[in-house]
Design an enzyme around this catalytic site. Structure first.
Site, PDB file in Angstrom:
ATOM      1  N   HIS A  10       1.132 -12.646   0.671  1.00 55.19           N
ATOM      2  CA  HIS A  10       2.439 -12.356   1.285  1.00 55.19           C
ATOM      3  C   HIS A  10       2.614 -12.916   2.691  1.00 55.19           C
ATOM      4  O   HIS A  10       3.672 -12.760   3.289  1.00 55.19           O
ATOM      5  CB  HIS A  10       2.688 -10.848   1.338  1.00 55.19           C
ATOM      6  CG  HIS A  10       1.807 -10.127   2.321  1.00 55.19           C
ATOM      7  ND1 HIS A  10       0.504  -9.806   2.041  1.00 55.19           N
ATOM      8  CD2 HIS A  10       2.044  -9.683   3.574  1.00 55.19           C
ATOM      9  CE1 HIS A  10      -0.025  -9.184   3.078  1.00 55.19           C
ATOM     10  NE2 HIS A  10       0.880  -9.100   4.033  1.00 55.19           N
TER      11      HIS A  10
HETATM   12  N1  UDP Z   1      -2.160  -2.517  -1.145  1.00 54.69           N
HETATM   13  C1  UDP Z   1      -1.572  -1.643  -2.037  1.00 54.69           C
HETATM   14  N2  UDP Z   1      -0.869  -2.149  -3.093  1.00 54.69           N
HETATM   15  C2  UDP Z   1      -0.736  -3.489  -3.297  1.00 54.69           C
HETATM   16  C3  UDP Z   1      -1.337  -4.379  -2.387  1.00 54.69           C
HETATM   17  C4  UDP Z   1      -2.031  -3.868  -1.301  1.00 54.69           C
HETATM   18  O1  UDP Z   1      -1.705  -0.412  -1.895  1.00 54.69           O
HETATM   19  O2  UDP Z   1      -0.083  -3.891  -4.279  1.00 54.69           O
HETATM   20  C5  UDP Z   1      -2.875  -1.944   0.022  1.00 54.69           C
HETATM   21  C6  UDP Z   1      -4.282  -2.446   0.249  1.00 54.69           C
HETATM   22  O3  UDP Z   1      -5.214  -1.660  -0.454  1.00 54.69           O
HETATM   23  C7  UDP Z   1      -4.443  -2.265   1.754  1.00 54.69           C
HETATM   24  C8  UDP Z   1      -3.046  -2.513   2.287  1.00 54.69           C
HETATM   25  O4  UDP Z   1      -2.172  -2.369   1.172  1.00 54.69           O
HETATM   26  O5  UDP Z   1      -4.830  -0.934   2.043  1.00 54.69           O
HETATM   27  C9  UDP Z   1      -2.915  -3.896   2.891  1.00 54.69           C
HETATM   28  O6  UDP Z   1      -1.586  -4.123   3.183  1.00 54.69           O
HETATM   29  P1  UDP Z   1      -0.955  -5.585   3.302  1.00 54.69           P
HETATM   30  O7  UDP Z   1      -1.791  -6.544   2.554  1.00 54.69           O
HETATM   31  O8  UDP Z   1       0.479  -5.442   2.934  1.00 54.69           O
HETATM   32  O9  UDP Z   1      -0.976  -5.848   4.866  1.00 54.69           O
HETATM   33  P2  UDP Z   1      -2.009  -6.564   5.832  1.00 54.69           P
HETATM   34  O10 UDP Z   1      -3.287  -5.787   5.748  1.00 54.69           O
HETATM   35  O11 UDP Z   1      -2.133  -7.979   5.419  1.00 54.69           O
HETATM   36  O12 UDP Z   1      -1.382  -6.438   7.181  1.00 54.69           O
END
Ligand code: UDP
Length: 365
Positions: free
Chosen positions: A205
């Site tokens: 994403h």
């Molecule tokens: N996650 C979730 N469902 C999904 C994809 C990710 O619950 O379909 C959780 C994942 O386990 C982690 C968090 O979302 O705890 C990560 O969020 P994201 O990837 O949106 O943000 P980033 O960490 O890249 O800022």
């Protein structure tokens, strides 16, 4: 003591939940939650409040879907109103999303002490909006809680006083440890007809990957190549879905065989699939950490990571150019059991939020 925590986007909820739990154990502490509304889809927001046992937010700002500057300005303006009325002793922001920066600026404008949880992480990639958010928030925070020692070194290099920094561990891993038993009870793997350790789980994403035609073409080619070797499960982030529709990739993605496409998953379902995956393909920040803790091979499609401990200690490997030959060669190694195993990083023990609460409670604010 009155504490206000600001949440807004998916990766905030799992960091705030253990903090809310930790503060609730102190008599005389009022822990309030402001939800900015940055992520408003139920499957990017409500499901996390429910599954992480968070209360209904005390304040909901309903600000989403605008340009970066407008979003920050409006969340800041609305948050300031709440802070002026509520007069909390401390504002806590977590991570690096736009709501983190806006909430931090509001606290600073109203002259309320500010704590940043997950401070000091640096990708050294200035094209990432999150990098700007991290740096800006760190430089106006009074308490900087870090997840790895590399973050302390980054903060020191930027001239932030040692007295403000606290290496506390990782709140996201607190949630992972706390909720794994519940995740183990989920039946999503059976519902999606997946076999244990026989699929790759994918999340993509980041704007660098999904906002351009070339980036989306890379993701499509990755899916086409990897599905030749192993079944892929891809819960598609709303940003990715919208960009795929805009650039006419959505139908092409659906035409691939050996892939399961889903809506973004709830936390427990996602953790359940993560734990049982044979490998993970991602550009997420948090997923790099969760795979490190769970010792699942993780291929991260980015130029750099702000979480270097996932490389030095963990199972994470950077695949910066979507090089299919390199990617497929590593996937074949993984499927043959030959990959970089994890060691659990220091203080990723499920108690980071307790340590943070204790430090705050022991400090005169
Ligand atoms: N996650 C979730 N469902 C999904 C994809 C990710 O619950 O379909 C959780 C994942 O386990 C982690 C968090 O979302 O705890 C990560 O969020 P994201 O990837 O949106 O943000 P980033 O960490 O890249 O800022």
């Amino acid at each position: 003591m009155k504490i206000i925590q600001v949440v807004g986007a998916r990766p905030n909820f799992m960091k705030v939940a253990p903090l809310h739990r930790a503060f609730s154990k102190y008599a005389g502490v009022q822990s309030l939650i402001v939800h900015t509304g940055q992520h408003s889809d139920p499957n990017m927001s409500t499901v996390f409040l429910e599954q992480l046992d968070l209360p209904k937010p005390d304040f909901y700002l309903g600000v989403s879907g605008q340009s970066y500057d407008q979003l920050i300005a409006e969340i800041q303006r609305e948050s300031e109103k709440i802070l002026r009325a509520e007069k909390p002793d401390l504002v806590i922001v977590v991570g690096d999303v736009n709501s983190t920066l806006a909430g931090a600026r509001a606290a600073s404008a109203v002259n309320i002490k500010l704590a940043h949880v997950e401070a000091g992480l640096r990708s050294f990639d200035n094209s990432m909006q999150e990098e700007y958010n991290r740096i800006a928030v760190d430089h106006i925070s009074d308490f900087l809680f870090t997840t790895e020692m590399e973050a302390n070194a980054n903060l020191q290099k930027e001239g932030i006083a040692d007295s403000k920094m606290h290496f506390a561990g990782n709140c996201m891993i607190d949630s992972l440890i706390h909720y794994l038993p519940k995740a183990d009870l989920q039946t999503i793997r059976e519902e999606l007809k997946l076999q244990h350790k026989n699929y790759a789980l994918m999340t993509m994403h980041r704007p660098s990957n999904v906002d351009t035609k070339q980036g989306l073409q890379n993701i499509l080619s990755l899916c086409e190549s990897v599905t030749d070797k192993v079944h892929v499960v891809f819960p598609v982030h709303p940003r990715t879905r919208n960009k795929m529709i805009e650039f006419d990739f959505w139908n092409k993605l659906h035409a691939i065989s050996n892939i399961t496409l889903t809506e973004p998953l709830g936390y427990l379902g996602f953790l359940s699939l993560l734990k049982q995956a044979s490998l993970v393909l991602t550009d997420s920040g948090g997923v790099q950490e969760e795979t490190t803790y769970l010792n699942i091979p993780c291929l991260t499609f980015r130029k750099s990571t702000e979480r270097p401990v996932t490389i030095s200690k963990g199972s994470n490997v950077l695949m910066n150019e979507f090089d299919m030959d390199q990617t497929l060669a590593y996937i074949m190694q993984i499927l043959n059991g030959n990959w970089k195993k994890s060691e659990i990083p220091e203080l990723w023990d499920g108690r980071a939020a307790e340590r943070i609460a204790q430090i705050i409670m022991n400090t005169t604010i």
